[in-house]
Structures are given as C-alpha cells and as structure tokens.
Design a protein around this motif. Sequence first.
Motif, PDB file in Angstrom:
ATOM      1  N   LEU A 186       0.808  -1.223   0.000  1.00 49.92           N
ATOM      2  CA  LEU A 186       0.000   0.000   0.000  1.00 49.92           C
ATOM      3  C   LEU A 186       0.843   1.275   0.000  1.00 49.92           C
ATOM      4  CD1 LEU A 186      -2.756  -1.034   2.590  1.00 49.92           C
ATOM      5  CD2 LEU A 186      -2.993  -0.878   0.110  1.00 49.92           C
ATOM      6  N   VAL A 187       2.094   1.176   0.425  1.00 50.24           N
ATOM      7  CA  VAL A 187       2.983   2.347   0.492  1.00 50.24           C
ATOM      8  C   VAL A 187       4.143   2.121  -0.481  1.00 50.24           C
ATOM      9  CG1 VAL A 187       4.371   3.830   1.996  1.00 50.24           C
ATOM     10  CG2 VAL A 187       2.363   2.646   2.915  1.00 50.24           C
ATOM     11  N   PRO A 188       4.124   2.775  -1.635  1.00 53.30           N
ATOM     12  CA  PRO A 188       5.097   2.508  -2.700  1.00 53.30           C
ATOM     13  C   PRO A 188       6.556   2.641  -2.267  1.00 53.30           C
ATOM     14  CG  PRO A 188       3.317   3.887  -3.516  1.00 53.30           C
ATOM     15  CD  PRO A 188       3.127   3.786  -2.039  1.00 53.30           C
ATOM     16  N   GLU A 189       6.884   3.615  -1.364  1.00 56.70           N
ATOM     17  CA  GLU A 189       8.290   3.833  -0.992  1.00 56.70           C
ATOM     18  C   GLU A 189       8.807   2.830   0.033  1.00 56.70           C
ATOM     19  OE1 GLU A 189       5.910   6.937   1.445  1.00 56.70           O
ATOM     20  OE2 GLU A 189       5.787   5.920  -0.495  1.00 56.70           O
ATOM     21  N   VAL A 190       7.938   1.935   0.504  1.00 57.37           N
ATOM     22  CA  VAL A 190       8.343   0.926   1.489  1.00 57.37           C
ATOM     23  C   VAL A 190       8.620  -0.397   0.770  1.00 57.37           C
ATOM     24  CG1 VAL A 190       7.634  -0.408   3.507  1.00 57.37           C
ATOM     25  CG2 VAL A 190       7.050   2.013   3.352  1.00 57.37           C
ATOM     26  N   SER A 191       9.842  -0.915   0.932  1.00 55.85           N
ATOM     27  CA  SER A 191      10.198  -2.190   0.305  1.00 55.85           C
ATOM     28  C   SER A 191       9.567  -3.349   1.080  1.00 55.85           C
ATOM     29  CB  SER A 191      11.724  -2.346   0.290  1.00 55.85           C
ATOM     30  OG  SER A 191      12.235  -2.417   1.614  1.00 55.85           O
ATOM     31  N   TRP A 192       9.592  -4.537   0.466  1.00 53.57           N
ATOM     32  CA  TRP A 192       9.022  -5.715   1.129  1.00 53.57           C
ATOM     33  C   TRP A 192       9.770  -6.012   2.432  1.00 53.57           C
ATOM     34  CZ3 TRP A 192       4.583  -6.446  -0.948  1.00 53.57           C
ATOM     35  CH2 TRP A 192       4.393  -6.322  -2.317  1.00 53.57           C
ATOM     36  N   SER A 193      11.095  -5.949   2.371  1.00 57.42           N
ATOM     37  CA  SER A 193      11.883  -6.253   3.573  1.00 57.42           C
ATOM     38  C   SER A 193      11.637  -5.230   4.675  1.00 57.42           C
ATOM     39  CB  SER A 193      13.377  -6.305   3.227  1.00 57.42           C
ATOM     40  OG  SER A 193      13.811  -5.088   2.644  1.00 57.42           O
ATOM     41  N   LYS A 194      11.455  -3.978   4.292  1.00 57.85           N
ATOM     42  CA  LYS A 194      11.182  -2.925   5.277  1.00 57.85           C
ATOM     43  C   LYS A 194       9.818  -3.137   5.915  1.00 57.85           C
ATOM     44  CE  LYS A 194      11.449   2.123   5.699  1.00 57.85           C
ATOM     45  NZ  LYS A 194      11.752   3.361   4.945  1.00 57.85           N
ATOM     46  N   GLY A 195       8.834  -3.495   5.113  1.00 54.07           N
ATOM     47  CA  GLY A 195       7.498  -3.782   5.647  1.00 54.07           C
ATOM     48  C   GLY A 195       7.522  -4.943   6.618  1.00 54.07           C
ATOM     49  N   LEU A 196       8.293  -5.985   6.277  1.00 55.12           N
ATOM     50  CA  LEU A 196       8.415  -7.148   7.166  1.00 55.12           C
ATOM     51  C   LEU A 196       9.132  -6.782   8.470  1.00 55.12           C
ATOM     52  CD1 LEU A 196       9.371  -9.820   4.486  1.00 55.12           C
ATOM     53  CD2 LEU A 196       7.264  -9.780   5.826  1.00 55.12           C
ATOM     54  N   ALA A 197      10.158  -5.942   8.373  1.00 57.53           N
ATOM     55  CA  ALA A 197      10.894  -5.516   9.568  1.00 57.53           C
ATOM     56  C   ALA A 197      10.000  -4.699  10.502  1.00 57.53           C
ATOM     57  CB  ALA A 197      12.126  -4.701   9.164  1.00 57.53           C
ATOM     58  N   LEU A 198       9.243  -3.768   9.927  1.00 52.33           N
ATOM     59  CA  LEU A 198       8.367  -2.914  10.732  1.00 52.33           C
ATOM     60  C   LEU A 198       7.266  -3.723  11.409  1.00 52.33           C
ATOM     61  CD1 LEU A 198       8.030   0.062   8.227  1.00 52.33           C
ATOM     62  CD2 LEU A 198       9.141   0.182  10.464  1.00 52.33           C
ATOM     63  N   ALA A 199       6.842  -4.801  10.759  1.00 49.44           N
ATOM     64  CA  ALA A 199       5.764  -5.641  11.318  1.00 49.44           C
ATOM     65  C   ALA A 199       6.267  -6.645  12.340  1.00 49.44           C
ATOM     66  CB  ALA A 199       5.053  -6.383  10.187  1.00 49.44           C
ATOM     67  N   SER A 200       7.585  -6.734  12.532  1.00 52.15           N
ATOM     68  CA  SER A 200       8.160  -7.768  13.401  1.00 52.15           C
ATOM     69  C   SER A 200       8.382  -7.316  14.836  1.00 52.15           C
ATOM     70  CB  SER A 200       9.502  -8.258  12.813  1.00 52.15           C
ATOM     71  OG  SER A 200       9.301  -8.834  11.542  1.00 52.15           O
ATOM     72  N   GLY A 201       7.913  -6.112  15.177  1.00 53.28           N
ATOM     73  CA  GLY A 201       8.068  -5.635  16.548  1.00 53.28           C
ATOM     74  C   GLY A 201       7.205  -6.386  17.530  1.00 53.28           C
ATOM     75  N   PHE A 202       6.024  -6.836  17.062  1.00 53.35           N
ATOM     76  CA  PHE A 202       5.110  -7.652  17.868  1.00 53.35           C
ATOM     77  C   PHE A 202       4.725  -6.990  19.198  1.00 53.35           C
ATOM     78  CE2 PHE A 202       7.248 -11.653  15.884  1.00 53.35           C
ATOM     79  CZ  PHE A 202       6.647 -11.364  14.673  1.00 53.35           C
ATOM     80  N   GLY A 203       4.735  -5.669  19.250  1.00 56.99           N
ATOM     81  CA  GLY A 203       4.355  -4.971  20.473  1.00 56.99           C
ATOM     82  C   GLY A 203       5.521  -4.631  21.384  1.00 56.99           C
ATOM     83  N   TRP A 204       6.728  -5.064  21.039  1.00 57.76           N
ATOM     84  CA  TRP A 204       7.910  -4.747  21.855  1.00 57.76           C
ATOM     85  C   TRP A 204       8.428  -3.384  21.395  1.00 57.76           C
ATOM     86  CZ3 TRP A 204      12.205  -8.920  22.985  1.00 57.76           C
ATOM     87  CH2 TRP A 204      13.032  -8.454  24.014  1.00 57.76           C
ATOM     88  N   TYR A 205       7.764  -2.315  21.805  1.00 59.64           N
ATOM     89  CA  TYR A 205       7.996  -0.978  21.262  1.00 59.64           C
ATOM     90  C   TYR A 205       9.383  -0.424  21.562  1.00 59.64           C
ATOM     91  CZ  TYR A 205       6.447  -0.048  26.033  1.00 59.64           C
ATOM     92  OH  TYR A 205       6.305  -0.075  27.387  1.00 59.64           O
ATOM     93  N   SER A 206       9.932  -0.697  22.749  1.00 55.26           N
ATOM     94  CA  SER A 206      11.255  -0.168  23.082  1.00 55.26           C
ATOM     95  C   SER A 206      12.338  -0.788  22.200  1.00 55.26           C
ATOM     96  CB  SER A 206      11.585  -0.406  24.557  1.00 55.26           C
ATOM     97  OG  SER A 206      11.415  -1.774  24.901  1.00 55.26           O
ATOM     98  N   LEU A 207      12.172  -2.063  21.860  1.00 53.27           N
ATOM     99  CA  LEU A 207      13.125  -2.744  20.988  1.00 53.27           C
ATOM    100  C   LEU A 207      12.941  -2.309  19.539  1.00 53.27           C
ATOM    101  CD1 LEU A 207      15.341  -4.928  20.702  1.00 53.27           C
ATOM    102  CD2 LEU A 207      13.513  -6.581  20.335  1.00 53.27           C
ATOM    103  N   SER A 208      11.704  -2.318  19.053  1.00 52.74           N
ATOM    104  CA  SER A 208      11.459  -1.967  17.658  1.00 52.74           C
ATOM    105  C   SER A 208      11.821  -0.510  17.388  1.00 52.74           C
ATOM    106  CB  SER A 208       9.999  -2.222  17.276  1.00 52.74           C
ATOM    107  OG  SER A 208       9.124  -1.384  17.997  1.00 52.74           O
ATOM    108  N   GLY A 209      11.546   0.364  18.363  1.00 51.70           N
ATOM    109  CA  GLY A 209      11.849   1.775  18.178  1.00 51.70           C
ATOM    110  C   GLY A 209      13.321   2.021  17.934  1.00 51.70           C
ATOM    111  N   ILE A 210      14.179   1.387  18.726  1.00 54.44           N
ATOM    112  CA  ILE A 210      15.618   1.619  18.597  1.00 54.44           C
ATOM    113  C   ILE A 210      16.207   0.875  17.399  1.00 54.44           C
ATOM    114  CG2 ILE A 210      16.492  -0.234  20.086  1.00 54.44           C
ATOM    115  CD1 ILE A 210      17.691   3.378  20.270  1.00 54.44           C
ATOM    116  N   VAL A 211      15.739  -0.368  17.136  1.00 51.57           N
ATOM    117  CA  VAL A 211      16.255  -1.142  15.997  1.00 51.57           C
ATOM    118  C   VAL A 211      15.863  -0.488  14.677  1.00 51.57           C
ATOM    119  CG1 VAL A 211      16.106  -3.347  14.760  1.00 51.57           C
ATOM    120  CG2 VAL A 211      16.349  -3.332  17.239  1.00 51.57           C
ATOM    121  N   MET A 212      14.620  -0.042  14.563  1.00 50.27           N
ATOM    122  CA  MET A 212      14.186   0.617  13.332  1.00 50.27           C
ATOM    123  C   MET A 212      14.823   1.995  13.163  1.00 50.27           C
ATOM    124  SD  MET A 212      12.310  -1.614  11.832  1.00 50.27           S
ATOM    125  CE  MET A 212      13.288  -2.891  12.616  1.00 50.27           C
ATOM    126  N   THR A 213      15.111   2.667  14.264  1.00 52.72           N
ATOM    127  CA  THR A 213      15.825   3.947  14.186  1.00 52.72           C
ATOM    128  C   THR A 213      17.224   3.718  13.627  1.00 52.72           C
ATOM    129  OG1 THR A 213      14.600   4.955  16.016  1.00 52.72           O
ATOM    130  CG2 THR A 213      16.755   5.886  15.524  1.00 52.72           C
TER     131      THR A 213
END
Length: 301
Positions: A186-213
Amino acid sequence: MDSLITLLSVLIPLFLGFFISVPKLYLRLVDKALVWLVYAILLLIGVSLSRVEDLGGQIDTIVGSAALLFACVMGMNLLVLMWFDRRYPQQTQGGGRKSRVSIAGSINQLGCVAAGFMLGKVMAGWWLPPESTGNYCLMLMVLLVGVQLRSSGITLRQVLVNRRGVQTSVLFTLSSLLGGILFAALVPEVSWSKGLALASGFGWYSLSGIVMTEAYGPVWGSIALLNDLSREFFALVFIPVLMRGHPCAAVGSGGATSLDFTLPVIQSSGGLQVVPLAISFGFVVNVIAPFLMVVFSNMRF
C-alpha cells in the motif's frame, strides 16, 4: 558484516540472560532496572527525533504511516486468530469478565519520547548523547529480559508442551508478516523487507523503536514505536471483549506484552486456564521478535 554484528548484539545478550539465575530477592531490582532502561531508550528515541530536520512537516507522515501499519498488522492478526478460535474452539473460565484497564503506563511512555525530544532541542547546541548510547541500552535491556524469562521459572518444555500456545505464536507471526507485506504493497516507498521488519516488533515498542531507528532513521523508528505502542492500548481495551469467544485472538492482540504487561488483564478476563497459553505464546514471540527485526532490517528486497 554490519548486519551480523547487529544480529549478534541483540541475540547474544538475550540468550546469555537465559543462563543467569537471579535469586528471587533481587528479581524486583531487575524489574525496576528494566523499567528505567525502557524509559531511557524512549528518551533517546525522542532525542533522535529532535535531530530530524523539518520534523513538523513529517508529523502527518509518521502518524498516518503508523496508523496504516497498525491497521494492516492488527487486522491480519485478528482475521487469522479469530478464524483459528472458531475452527478449534477453546472454553475459558473467565468468560470475558470485565477488568480494570489502565493506560497510564502507555501515556507515560509517550510522554518520555516527548520529553526526550524537548531535551534534544534544548541541549542541541551544548551536548547530546552519542548515537551508540541507544545500542548499549538496548543490549542491556535485552540481557535483563533474558534474565527475567529465566528467573520466572519458565522451562522450554513448558513452552513446547502447550501446543495451543505454540500454534497461536506461529499463526500470529505469519499473520503479522502478512500485515507487513500488505503495508509495503500500500505504500510505494516501502520495500518488502522494510514492511516485514516494521511488522516484526510484535508490540515490543522499546526494541522496535531503537532497531528501526538504527536501520531506517528516527522517523521510521517513531512509526514502529507508535505502531507497537498502539498494540498495547488496543490490547488493554479489547482483551476482555475478545476473550468471550476468541481467547487466542485476545492473547495475540497483546503480542510480546502478553508475557508481562497485559498478562493480568488476560488472567482476569479469561481465568487461570488461559494463562499457560499466554505464557507459552509470549515466550516464543519475545524470543523470535529480535531475530526477525534484525534480519529483515538488514535485507534489501
């Protein structure tokens, strides 16, 4: 080489924590240290945001992207897990009893990010913490999570014996990744791998926030943070509702937090019968989330 170092810096502390047994007397200190580390990481994410040029012009992008990502991932989770509950029903003792809902903790966490942002603006011309500070905090946090899991008395046998918990975690993981693929579509500038990475936080916001940053910059780190924090808000409100006929969907809505933050709500609304399911599910999700986030964020496809 960088991706391997990043992966090892997250997984080694986590599994190292499994071999550290802490006496019950000191478990409260571990819990308190973990809480303060989470706040420190959220502050650092706020400081990173303060360094972004023209952030005001990107607020709409951050909020809009986080909302869309949450809708895709949570929508897929509920679709798959509610189907699983209907196909293989399980009765709960609580029957969806009402429970006390407190979102004060989630609001405090958002306040921490805002405080970090203000601190970064004020201290910009004087001193800012090195960017590696977030990585060190992350490694220590993951180590303490491993210690917490080890000291909670959960054994691998207990996790694997609960067949429904393992099944729920597998379906949850697959549906989350499908949600990430949908978001990328749905978001053209987001690659498949990026979409998968963003969806892999599973609610662990402190971890996903720093890893994605670290992987994509503070804007996408904030999107991941808001997405996973939204899961916590959603779970606190809707677990009692979902528990009436869809216990797996109720537990799955909490993601990684089903092992700690949302566990009291799960127990009070579903009864003691659903607790082993939540513990098994939460354990698997907490172990697999760091691995998937780091692997996908270092891929390019």
